[in-house]
Design an enzyme around this catalytic site. Sequence first.
Site, PDB file in Angstrom:
ATOM      1  CG  HIS A  41      -1.875   1.078   1.329  1.00 48.78           C
ATOM      2  ND1 HIS A  41      -1.982   1.894   2.427  1.00 48.78           N
ATOM      3  CD2 HIS A  41      -2.834   1.495   0.452  1.00 48.78           C
ATOM      4  CE1 HIS A  41      -2.954   2.765   2.233  1.00 48.78           C
ATOM      5  NE2 HIS A  41      -3.482   2.546   1.045  1.00 48.78           N
ATOM      6  CG  HIS A  83      -3.425   9.227   0.330  1.00 47.14           C
ATOM      7  ND1 HIS A  83      -4.074   9.960   1.303  1.00 47.14           N
ATOM      8  CD2 HIS A  83      -4.228   8.159   0.082  1.00 47.14           C
ATOM      9  CE1 HIS A  83      -5.206   9.368   1.623  1.00 47.14           C
ATOM     10  NE2 HIS A  83      -5.331   8.273   0.903  1.00 47.14           N
TER      11      HIS A  83
END
Length: 291
Positions: A41, A83
């Site tokens: 991730h 992100h």
Amino acid sequence: MHLRAVAASTTALLSITALLLSASPVGATGDERWRPEVIAHRGASAYAPENTLEAVDKAAELGIDWVENDVQRTKDGELVVLHDDNLRRTTDVEEVFPDRAPWKVKDFTAAEIARLDAGSWFGPEYAGARVPTLEQYLHRVERNHQKLLLEIKHPQLYPGIERDTLKVLSNEGWLDRWHTRRRLIVQSFSADSVRTVHELKPAVKTGFLGTPPVADLPAYASFTDQINPPHGSLTASYVTAVHAFRGAHGRRMEVFTWTVDDPAAARRVAGFGVDGIISNAPDVVRDAVGG
């Protein structure tokens, strides 16, 4: 009569075998078909600053084939891997540009973002790490012989980002048959964004991030290949429901769940039959599920 019976039995056996193989998780064969893929991730983000080249390299060092990243667009149209929709949490933007609040990605040029330190927040050993462009990220993933789960982040902020992303992927050689069949998945929390990617480039495998109602799954199956929900609310029955449908490429729909970092949770979702587990600590998950 005997020969016809043998031939019929052989045909039936081959059909069953083909069906079982088509139900296997991504890229799995033999005994490995029962083990979920493990995806790092934002790279191996438990061990290196998220979405940096250093995190990609750490995943490779751990032997993890798949990495996940997030893509957004700068003021001058460059795609960068980050992100949040602002730069505060993972860079020193407040020090470098103190008068540019609220420090949104879309308000900075690629050259300005390239000046920022994206590693010191995580640890002094990563001081000087940078926010990579999508091109830089793809080069590193390619160099490491890894596979990419690419998330289009906040598409509502960046009209046309799907086309921009596909253009970069094409320019870097990621839309050939080898990559689209085995090494690339594009996902988003936006169903419209996933649908757009499928319409623009039908060969690309896609995933929807979320947990749509089972009654809505037939509609999703028309444009996506995966349903990727958070692990906390996941159940075995939901995984079974998703697997009952064939996705946009005519194969059984898959489930990649997120974000799983402890062995017990990894074993739990693996027991549900998920096809992939997204983790900040992918080595921990891999060891827990016997990958």
